[in-house]
Design a protein around this motif. Structure first.
Motif, PDB file in Angstrom:
ATOM      1  N   VAL A  12      24.181 -12.879  -6.120  1.00 24.32           N
ATOM      2  CA  VAL A  12      23.919 -11.472  -6.447  1.00 24.32           C
ATOM      3  C   VAL A  12      23.891 -10.640  -5.170  1.00 24.32           C
ATOM      4  O   VAL A  12      24.501  -9.561  -5.102  1.00 24.32           O
ATOM      5  CB  VAL A  12      22.596 -11.317  -7.232  1.00 24.32           C
ATOM      6  CG1 VAL A  12      22.245  -9.854  -7.420  1.00 24.32           C
ATOM      7  CG2 VAL A  12      22.691 -12.020  -8.582  1.00 24.32           C
ATOM      8  N   GLN A  13      23.216 -11.126  -4.140  1.00 22.66           N
ATOM      9  CA  GLN A  13      23.142 -10.395  -2.884  1.00 22.66           C
ATOM     10  C   GLN A  13      24.525 -10.212  -2.267  1.00 22.66           C
ATOM     11  O   GLN A  13      24.874  -9.110  -1.819  1.00 22.66           O
ATOM     12  CB  GLN A  13      22.220 -11.129  -1.908  1.00 22.66           C
ATOM     13  CG  GLN A  13      20.775 -11.125  -2.350  1.00 22.66           C
ATOM     14  CD  GLN A  13      19.924 -12.110  -1.587  1.00 22.66           C
ATOM     15  OE1 GLN A  13      20.388 -13.182  -1.199  1.00 22.66           O
ATOM     16  NE2 GLN A  13      18.667 -11.766  -1.369  1.00 22.66           N
ATOM     17  N   LYS A  14      25.314 -11.278  -2.261  1.00 21.89           N
ATOM     18  CA  LYS A  14      26.673 -11.182  -1.713  1.00 21.89           C
ATOM     19  C   LYS A  14      27.522 -10.213  -2.515  1.00 21.89           C
ATOM     20  O   LYS A  14      28.276  -9.411  -1.956  1.00 21.89           O
ATOM     21  CB  LYS A  14      27.332 -12.558  -1.708  1.00 21.89           C
ATOM     22  CG  LYS A  14      26.752 -13.517  -0.708  1.00 21.89           C
ATOM     23  CD  LYS A  14      27.408 -14.877  -0.832  1.00 21.89           C
ATOM     24  CE  LYS A  14      26.718 -15.926  -0.006  1.00 21.89           C
ATOM     25  NZ  LYS A  14      27.294 -17.254  -0.192  1.00 21.89           N
ATOM     26  N   ASP A  15      27.408 -10.255  -3.839  1.00 25.92           N
ATOM     27  CA  ASP A  15      28.205  -9.383  -4.696  1.00 25.92           C
ATOM     28  C   ASP A  15      27.806  -7.911  -4.502  1.00 25.92           C
ATOM     29  O   ASP A  15      28.669  -7.035  -4.477  1.00 25.92           O
ATOM     30  CB  ASP A  15      28.051  -9.803  -6.158  1.00 25.92           C
ATOM     31  CG  ASP A  15      29.204  -9.337  -7.023  1.00 25.92           C
ATOM     32  OD1 ASP A  15      30.372  -9.501  -6.602  1.00 25.92           O
ATOM     33  OD2 ASP A  15      28.931  -8.812  -8.123  1.00 25.92           O
ATOM     34  N   GLU A  32      20.003  -1.280 -13.334  1.00 25.57           N
ATOM     35  CA  GLU A  32      21.435  -1.579 -13.328  1.00 25.57           C
ATOM     36  C   GLU A  32      21.709  -2.994 -12.817  1.00 25.57           C
ATOM     37  O   GLU A  32      22.480  -3.742 -13.407  1.00 25.57           O
ATOM     38  CB  GLU A  32      22.167  -0.561 -12.459  1.00 25.57           C
ATOM     39  CG  GLU A  32      23.628  -0.844 -12.258  1.00 25.57           C
ATOM     40  CD  GLU A  32      24.272   0.028 -11.191  1.00 25.57           C
ATOM     41  OE1 GLU A  32      25.493  -0.108 -11.013  1.00 25.57           O
ATOM     42  OE2 GLU A  32      23.573   0.823 -10.543  1.00 25.57           O
ATOM     43  N   VAL A  33      21.068  -3.346 -11.712  1.00 23.40           N
ATOM     44  CA  VAL A  33      21.269  -4.677 -11.129  1.00 23.40           C
ATOM     45  C   VAL A  33      20.753  -5.747 -12.080  1.00 23.40           C
ATOM     46  O   VAL A  33      21.421  -6.757 -12.322  1.00 23.40           O
ATOM     47  CB  VAL A  33      20.586  -4.781  -9.744  1.00 23.40           C
ATOM     48  CG1 VAL A  33      20.607  -6.207  -9.226  1.00 23.40           C
ATOM     49  CG2 VAL A  33      21.262  -3.848  -8.753  1.00 23.40           C
ATOM     50  N   ALA A  44      15.481  -8.403  -9.331  1.00 25.52           N
ATOM     51  CA  ALA A  44      16.423  -7.403  -8.813  1.00 25.52           C
ATOM     52  C   ALA A  44      15.808  -6.619  -7.650  1.00 25.52           C
ATOM     53  O   ALA A  44      16.498  -6.304  -6.682  1.00 25.52           O
ATOM     54  CB  ALA A  44      16.833  -6.446  -9.922  1.00 25.52           C
ATOM     55  N   ARG A  45      14.518  -6.340  -7.724  1.00 25.35           N
ATOM     56  CA  ARG A  45      13.842  -5.637  -6.630  1.00 25.35           C
ATOM     57  C   ARG A  45      13.811  -6.480  -5.360  1.00 25.35           C
ATOM     58  O   ARG A  45      13.933  -5.946  -4.261  1.00 25.35           O
ATOM     59  CB  ARG A  45      12.402  -5.293  -7.021  1.00 25.35           C
ATOM     60  CG  ARG A  45      12.273  -4.112  -7.920  1.00 25.35           C
ATOM     61  CD  ARG A  45      10.812  -3.758  -8.171  1.00 25.35           C
ATOM     62  NE  ARG A  45      10.743  -2.770  -9.215  1.00 25.35           N
ATOM     63  CZ  ARG A  45      10.600  -3.069 -10.508  1.00 25.35           C
ATOM     64  NH1 ARG A  45      10.483  -4.328 -10.898  1.00 25.35           N
ATOM     65  NH2 ARG A  45      10.574  -2.117 -11.402  1.00 25.35           N
ATOM     66  N   ALA A  46      13.615  -7.753  -5.544  1.00 25.94           N
ATOM     67  CA  ALA A  46      13.501  -8.655  -4.373  1.00 25.94           C
ATOM     68  C   ALA A  46      14.845  -8.780  -3.697  1.00 25.94           C
ATOM     69  O   ALA A  46      14.963  -8.942  -2.520  1.00 25.94           O
ATOM     70  CB  ALA A  46      12.989 -10.003  -4.791  1.00 25.94           C
TER      71      ALA A  46
END
Length: 46
Positions: A12-15, A32-33, A44-46
């Motif tokens: 998720v972070q890379k995307d 959204e995330v 998602a916040r982290a």
């Protein structure tokens, strides 16, 4: 020796980094995330 950043980030972070470089100035909301990746809002916040 320091690890490469890519080995420390999850999918998720890379995307999100990839999307943000393609669309500079784009704002990502927690909701959204969370919805896009099927994760909780706290994750998602982290």
């Amino acid at each position: 020796m320091a690890e490469k950043l890519g080995t420390k980030l999850n999918f998720v972070q890379k995307d999100l980094i990839k999307k943000s470089t393609k669309e500079p100035g784009r704002v990502f909301t927690v909701k959204e995330v969370a919805n896009s990746y099927g994760i909780s809002e706290n994750t998602a916040r982290a």
